[in-house]
Motif scaffolding. Structure first.
Motif, short mmCIF file in Angstrom:
data_model
loop_
_atom_site.label_atom_id
_atom_site.label_comp_id
_atom_site.label_asym_id
_atom_site.label_seq_id
_atom_site.Cartn_x
_atom_site.Cartn_y
_atom_site.Cartn_z
N VAL A 1 0.83 -1.20 0.00
CA VAL A 1 0.00 0.00 0.00
C VAL A 1 0.87 1.26 0.00
O VAL A 1 0.40 2.34 -0.37
CB VAL A 1 -0.96 0.03 1.22
CG1 VAL A 1 -2.02 -1.04 1.07
CG2 VAL A 1 -0.20 -0.14 2.52
N VAL A 2 2.11 1.12 0.43
CA VAL A 2 3.06 2.24 0.37
C VAL A 2 4.32 1.75 -0.34
O VAL A 2 4.88 0.72 0.04
CB VAL A 2 3.43 2.76 1.78
CG1 VAL A 2 4.40 3.93 1.66
CG2 VAL A 2 2.19 3.17 2.55
N VAL A 3 4.73 2.48 -1.36
CA VAL A 3 5.94 2.14 -2.09
C VAL A 3 6.88 3.34 -2.03
O VAL A 3 6.53 4.44 -2.47
CB VAL A 3 5.64 1.78 -3.56
CG1 VAL A 3 6.94 1.50 -4.30
CG2 VAL A 3 4.71 0.58 -3.63
N VAL A 4 8.05 3.12 -1.47
CA VAL A 4 9.08 4.15 -1.37
C VAL A 4 10.14 3.82 -2.41
O VAL A 4 10.77 2.76 -2.36
CB VAL A 4 9.70 4.18 0.05
CG1 VAL A 4 10.74 5.28 0.15
CG2 VAL A 4 8.61 4.37 1.10
N ASP A 5 10.33 4.73 -3.35
CA ASP A 5 11.18 4.44 -4.51
C ASP A 5 12.29 5.48 -4.64
O ASP A 5 12.07 6.61 -5.07
CB ASP A 5 10.31 4.45 -5.77
CG ASP A 5 11.09 4.05 -7.03
OD1 ASP A 5 12.22 3.56 -6.89
OD2 ASP A 5 10.56 4.24 -8.14
N GLY A 6 13.49 5.11 -4.20
CA GLY A 6 14.67 5.96 -4.37
C GLY A 6 14.56 7.32 -3.69
O GLY A 6 15.03 8.32 -4.24
N VAL A 7 13.98 7.37 -2.50
CA VAL A 7 13.71 8.65 -1.85
C VAL A 7 14.98 9.24 -1.25
O VAL A 7 15.69 8.59 -0.47
CB VAL A 7 12.63 8.49 -0.76
CG1 VAL A 7 12.57 9.73 0.12
CG2 VAL A 7 11.28 8.26 -1.42
N VAL A 8 15.23 10.47 -1.63
CA VAL A 8 16.34 11.26 -1.09
C VAL A 8 15.74 12.53 -0.50
O VAL A 8 14.84 13.14 -1.08
CB VAL A 8 17.35 11.64 -2.19
CG1 VAL A 8 18.43 12.57 -1.65
CG2 VAL A 8 17.98 10.37 -2.77
N LYS A 9 16.22 12.93 0.67
CA LYS A 9 15.79 14.19 1.27
C LYS A 9 17.01 14.92 1.80
O LYS A 9 17.75 14.39 2.63
CB LYS A 9 14.79 13.96 2.40
CG LYS A 9 14.25 15.25 3.02
CD LYS A 9 13.50 16.11 2.02
CE LYS A 9 12.96 17.39 2.63
NZ LYS A 9 12.26 18.22 1.64
N ALA A 10 17.19 16.14 1.29
CA ALA A 10 18.33 16.96 1.71
C ALA A 10 17.83 18.24 2.34
O ALA A 10 16.87 18.85 1.87
CB ALA A 10 19.22 17.27 0.51
N PHE A 11 18.48 18.64 3.43
CA PHE A 11 18.24 19.94 4.06
C PHE A 11 19.55 20.72 3.93
O PHE A 11 20.44 20.59 4.77
CB PHE A 11 17.86 19.78 5.53
CG PHE A 11 16.59 19.01 5.73
CD1 PHE A 11 15.36 19.62 5.62
CD2 PHE A 11 16.63 17.66 6.05
CE1 PHE A 11 14.19 18.91 5.80
CE2 PHE A 11 15.47 16.93 6.24
CZ PHE A 11 14.24 17.56 6.11
N GLY A 12 19.66 21.50 2.85
CA GLY A 12 20.94 22.16 2.59
C GLY A 12 21.98 21.12 2.25
O GLY A 12 21.80 20.27 1.36
N ASP A 13 23.10 21.14 3.00
CA ASP A 13 24.18 20.17 2.76
C ASP A 13 23.93 18.85 3.48
O ASP A 13 24.65 17.86 3.24
CB ASP A 13 25.51 20.76 3.23
CG ASP A 13 25.92 21.98 2.41
OD1 ASP A 13 25.50 22.04 1.23
OD2 ASP A 13 26.63 22.85 2.96
N LEU A 14 22.94 18.81 4.37
CA LEU A 14 22.66 17.60 5.13
C LEU A 14 21.72 16.68 4.37
O LEU A 14 20.64 17.10 3.95
CB LEU A 14 22.04 17.96 6.49
CG LEU A 14 21.56 16.78 7.33
CD1 LEU A 14 22.74 15.93 7.78
CD2 LEU A 14 20.76 17.26 8.53
#
Length: 994
Positions: A16-29
């Protein structure tokens, strides 16, 4: 990465949930680094990882509250980043912080979330009854949410998240700060939900919780380290987990020695024993030798998920505390470090702590356990000198906390349950402050600060604000500040709540080391494995002490045939339930209500289903729904009634400000101190001096020598002086010769100086005209000044109507500037954003109640001006109401815009005062004439709503109704308000991304 083996999923088991190549950046982090995962229905999925691993970020992305930097998430086939409204309608989300309204009751919170999710009101009764039964909150529906225990708050949060029967339930660390009894209830409820086919994601840093999940996604530093059932990871530790038994007297020393062995990657204290995990392919010989040296036995034990987790992260810290190694051994005059006798604390009729007595020996770890609301923190605060007992006595390091509180506090260190350091100071400044407040100075102070920075690895964060730190480093900073002065007694109130296992082990390495140096430690915790570290444990329940013994002795009380080796959590629940049974037996036949008995459910049994066989509720999916708006308006109205600060701002502050404007601010200058120097005694000079004394505008100080008054002018005692010279009489007597009079004023105050000069000239002119005595010929045109609107020329009549506008600018902007910022601080905004409520609904729902409150405050202020200060009103009340209503739109809209920008109440209040008061005071024509301003500034005044309101109010009070002008001003104010509201809507997006 591991994966579930087996055949492909059936249609019913499709993700029911598919996470596909998720990237999350906060500035340089980079918080997330390419996560791929699937979450299936009817299964409890654990989102596990240490502090800062990225769990909350991934949870928020799945809830549609954040957009990924790269990759995508689909939920039930919906693209979360682009179809957020639809996602919110089928998702239940429970944020990490309590996201409900503490000043609303249980039932009012449930009603709000039911209507925000568009549920048909006809179904409220059935749905609420089912959820209240499911969560066991039925007896508490009328209680304010803020008065609930931590566990009950989590149950209420779960009930609200379950409104409209979501297909996916996201729970962000629901077990943090919750006692074992309440956590057990949460697990049972979640099991019932998954049995009904719901997909549940449970985020946690507690590894015993992760072990209960059917599937685990293990994150570390934004990377998915493991994806599979917990048993698959635990199985890697086959024949690597051991327990050294029979080391009760030496357990801390044995643990330290074991952790310093190269072959050992992790170890903890387990009652009187020490549990250790050896590294992969390591020789167990050194561990066997250590067990033999301490006279203990080494036995293999089944691995736990926590063992595998710590091993996966490379192992825990060593067994030697550098902090403890640098400390001298603690010496006290008495072997009893902390004691209390019959300690009681009452708040009105409520006993938070009731007749508690115990003693804590020097160098002992004493655990204070109990369910939420049992009285642990209250007892702690009394022992720290933060609360005064209602009765009984407490001593710390030999000092009575009633008579020698200051001396006692110097002997203790205190780490509060909630992070309590100063958010506006940097990490380095907090360390400096803590060292200074405990009297450290000079070289010692610098050495201690450097020591804490090094030991707790704070160097990279010295210039950062504490609020920006990861939780683990916040707790490190708090402990560093508590230990700065090396106290002999240390109070730790849930020091590791929510932190990851590695940080938790680091803390306990330091605590164990300090205790070996003679430091006495009192600790509260909801993490039962930590209770194993304690030498003795006191269990509190319903404000009383119900058990006091060693961990092993307490566990022994919970032994049954089915449970021969109970855990501390088993013992905790057993003792609390046994106390409930005793209480109910004692209360049989009593005429007062008894606490409801807990259901007799086994560890894997579930309570009655929350969804059951009931029909799915009817849901509204309209983008703008009047029912949702009405729910938000009702919620804000209830909060207004229960929030004294809003009433204070709306009705008390205007009265105070009006009195200041009425009596402290005046444009009338009277009785200005003026010196009159008579250098001659002639009749004409005496007559002129009398003319100056006879006017109400001057308070005259006579003098014979100008040097007398010159000194007074310099010192500020006089605003100016007039010199009547020696030849004054001669010049007056000589026809055609004008008498000379010298007028000297203080040029440091130009307005006053001009007034003195002009009025002095006026007095002189009147005196000369009076002496002439000639009747001038009748002029052809006679000029007689006549004032239509303020014939008395009373500046109060012109000032106070304008003051109403200035006051309401401040009040209106403040009212809404604080409201959204307060929701961000309390965590309720995140929960509201996860519902289908749209941004216009949220903002209008806040605007309407504050509009009515502001309108009532404006009318009340006008009534005070009329009846309190005697300023008559010539216009109609209809005009006053219309103009006030139009003005409140930009005032409240400006506040909403500020609160959507500043997510901190202090900053929002400062911005509201600066952006509201200063333009209204300086650029509205209230004091300074707009026509005398430079052209660019005059253009700027057209953007200040107070300009139009002040002009309208003065017309209403002094002249009457001039509707053509009013309508133009109303249009201008509504236009300005519309701009503010549009910007507020654009800024208040339903996302946590900034």
């Amino acid at each position: 990465m591991d994966a579930n083996p087996g055949q492909g999923p059936s249609q019913e088991d499709a993700a029911v949930v598919v996470v596909d190549g998720v990237v999350k950046a906060f500035g340089d982090l980079r918080a997330l680094r390419g996560i791929d995962a699937q979450i299936r229905p009817g299964r409890l999925t654990g989102l596990v990882g240490p502090d800062g691993a990225g769990k909350t970020t991934l949870m928020r992305i799945m809830a549609g509250l954040m957009a990924p930097t790269a990759g995508r998430v689909t939920l039930c086939g919906l693209a979360v980043a682009h179809e957020g409204e639809a996602v919110h309608a089928i998702t239940g989300y429970m944020p990490q912080r309590f996201g409900l309204y503490e000043d609303l009751t249980v039932l009012q919170n449930m009603s709000l979330y039911a209507e925000l999710r568009g549920m048909n009101r006809r179904q409220h009764g059935d749905v609420f009854e089912r959820l209240l039964d499911f969560t066991r909150l039925q007896p508490f529906t009328g209680r304010l949410a803020g008065k609930l225990s931590g566990g009950m708050k989590q149950k209420l949060g779960l009930a609200c998240a379950l409104m409209a029967t979501p297909r996916v339930l996201l729970l962000d660390e629901p077990g943090v700060g919750v006692d074992p009894v309440s956590r057990q209830d949460l697990w049972r409820m979640v099991k019932a939900l998954t049995d009904d086919g719901m997909a549940v994601v449970w985020s946690t840093a507690y590894l015993d919780e992760a072990e209960r999940c059917e599937h685990v996604l293990l994150l570390n530093e934004g990377t998915l380290e493991f994806d599979g059932p917990p048993s698959a990871l635990t199985g890697r530790l086959h024949d690597r987990s051991f327990r050294i038994d029979e080391v009760a007297g030496e357990r801390r020393a044995v643990l330290a020695r074991a952790l310093d062995l190269e072959s050992v990657c992790d170890g903890v204290i387990q009652g009187a024993a020490v549990r250790v995990v050896i590294r992969e392919n390591a020789d167990r010989g050194p561990l066997e030798q250590l067990a033999a040296e301490v006279g203990g036995s080494l036995d293999a034990v089944p691995p736990r998920f926590e063992d595998a987790f710590v091993d996966l992260l490379g192992g825990g810290p060593g067994g030697t505390s550098e902090l403890a190694e640098r400390m001298q051994a603690v010496e006290l005059d008495s072997e009893i470090a902390v004691s209390c006798q019959h300690l009681t604390k009452r708040f009105g009729d409520f006993a938070a702590t009731d007749d508690v007595s115990f003693e804590v020996r020097r160098g002992e770890i004493f655990g204070l356990l109990g369910p939420n609301g049992a009285g642990k923190s209250t007892t702690f605060k009394m022992l720290c000198g933060l609360l005064t007992p209602s009765s009984g006595e407490a001593h710390v390091a030999g000092h009575n906390l009633r008579s020698a509180t200051s001396l006692a506090k110097r002997q203790l260190g205190y780490m509060a349950q909630k992070f309590s350091l100063y958010g506006l100071l940097s990490v380095g400044q907090n360390l400096e402050f803590s060292a200074g407040v405990y009297g450290l100075e000079g070289r010692t102070k610098r050495e201690r600060i450097d020591e804490m920075i090094e030991i707790f690895q704070l160097e990279p964060y010295l210039k950062a604000a504490p609020d920006s730190l990861p939780l683990g480093f916040k707790q490190r900073l708090a402990m560093a500040c508590a230990l700065m002065h090396r106290p002999p007694v240390l109070f730790l109130d849930e020091p590791t709540s929510g932190v990851d296992p590695i940080t938790r082990r680091e803390f306990w390495t330091h605590i164990n080391g300090l205790v070996r140096k003679g430091v006495t430690v009192m600790v509260t915790t909801h993490f039962m494995d930590e209770a194993e570290y304690c030498d003795r444990v006191a269990l509190m329940y319903q404000a009383q002490l119900i058990a006091l013994d060693t961990p092993d002795a307490l566990k022994q009380k919970a032994v049954t045939a089915e449970r021969p080796e109970p855990t501390m959590e088993d013992a905790f629940i057993h003792l609390v339930e046994a106390e409930d049974d005793d209480t109910q037996e004692a209360a049989t036949g009593a005429d007062f209500p008894v606490r409801p008995a807990r259901e007799n459910l086994g560890p894997n049994e579930a309570p009655k289903s929350a969804t059951g066989d009931a029909r799915p509720p009817e849901i509204s999916h309209r983008r703008f729904d009047l029912r949702r708006l009405a729910a938000l308006v009702r919620k804000e109205s209830l909060q207004l009634v229960r929030d004294p600060s809003s009433i204070l701002i709306a009705f008390v502050l205007p009265v105070m400000l009006l009195f200041l404007f009425a009596y402290a601010v005046s444009l009338d200058i009277r009785e200005v101190r003026l010196g009159v120097v008579l250098e001659t005694d002639g009749a004409a000079a005496q007559s002129l001096a009398a003319a100056f004394s006879g006017t109400r505008y001057f308070k005259v100080t006579p003098a014979r020598d100008r040097r007398e008054v010159a000194d007074q002018l310099v010192s500020g005692k006089l605003a100016g002086y007039v010199v009547i010279p020696q030849d004054f009489e001669t010049r007056v007597a000589r026809h055609g010769s004008a008498p000379l009079v010298q007028i000297i004023t203080d040029g440091s105050q130009p307005n006053t100086a001009s007034f003195v000069a002009n009025y002095a000239n006026g007095v002189l002119g009147n005196w000369l005209a009076g002496r002439a005595g000639a009747q001038p010929s009748a002029p052809r045109i006679t000029l007689k000044p006549r004032f239509w609107f303020n014939p008395e020329i009373d500046t109060r009549r012109a000032l106070l109507p304008g003051a109403v506008a200035i006051v309401m600018t401040i009040i209106g902007t403040l009212l809404t500037a604080l409201v959204v910022a307060r929701e961000w601080e309390r965590g309720t905004m995140e929960a509201i954003m996860s519902t289908p409520a749209s941004v216009p609904e949220i903002l209008i729902g806040k605007l309407l109640p504050y509009f009515l409150l502001g309108l009532a405050a404006t009318i009340g202020t006008a009534l005070l001006v009329i009846f309190g200060f005697g300023v008559p009103i010539r216009g109609s009340w209809l005009a006053l109401l219309a103009m006030s209503s139009a003005f409140l739109v930009p005032a409240l809209g400006q506040g909403l815009l500020i609160s959507s920008i500043a997510r901190n109440q202090f900053i929002a209040a400062q911005l509201a005062l600066l952006s509201g008061f200063l333009p209204a005071f300086l650029l509205s024509g209230f004091i300074y004439e707009i026509d005398s301003m430079p052209l660019p500034i005059r253009g700027l005044t057209h953007l200040v709503a107070a300009r139009y309101f002040i002009d309208s109010l003065r017309t209403i009070f002094l002249a009457g109704d001039v509707w053509p002008m009013f309508l133009a001003h109303m249009a201008a104010m509504l236009a300005i308000g519309s701009v503010f509201f549009v910007f507020a809507m654009r800024k208040t997006r339903k996302t946590l991304d900034t």
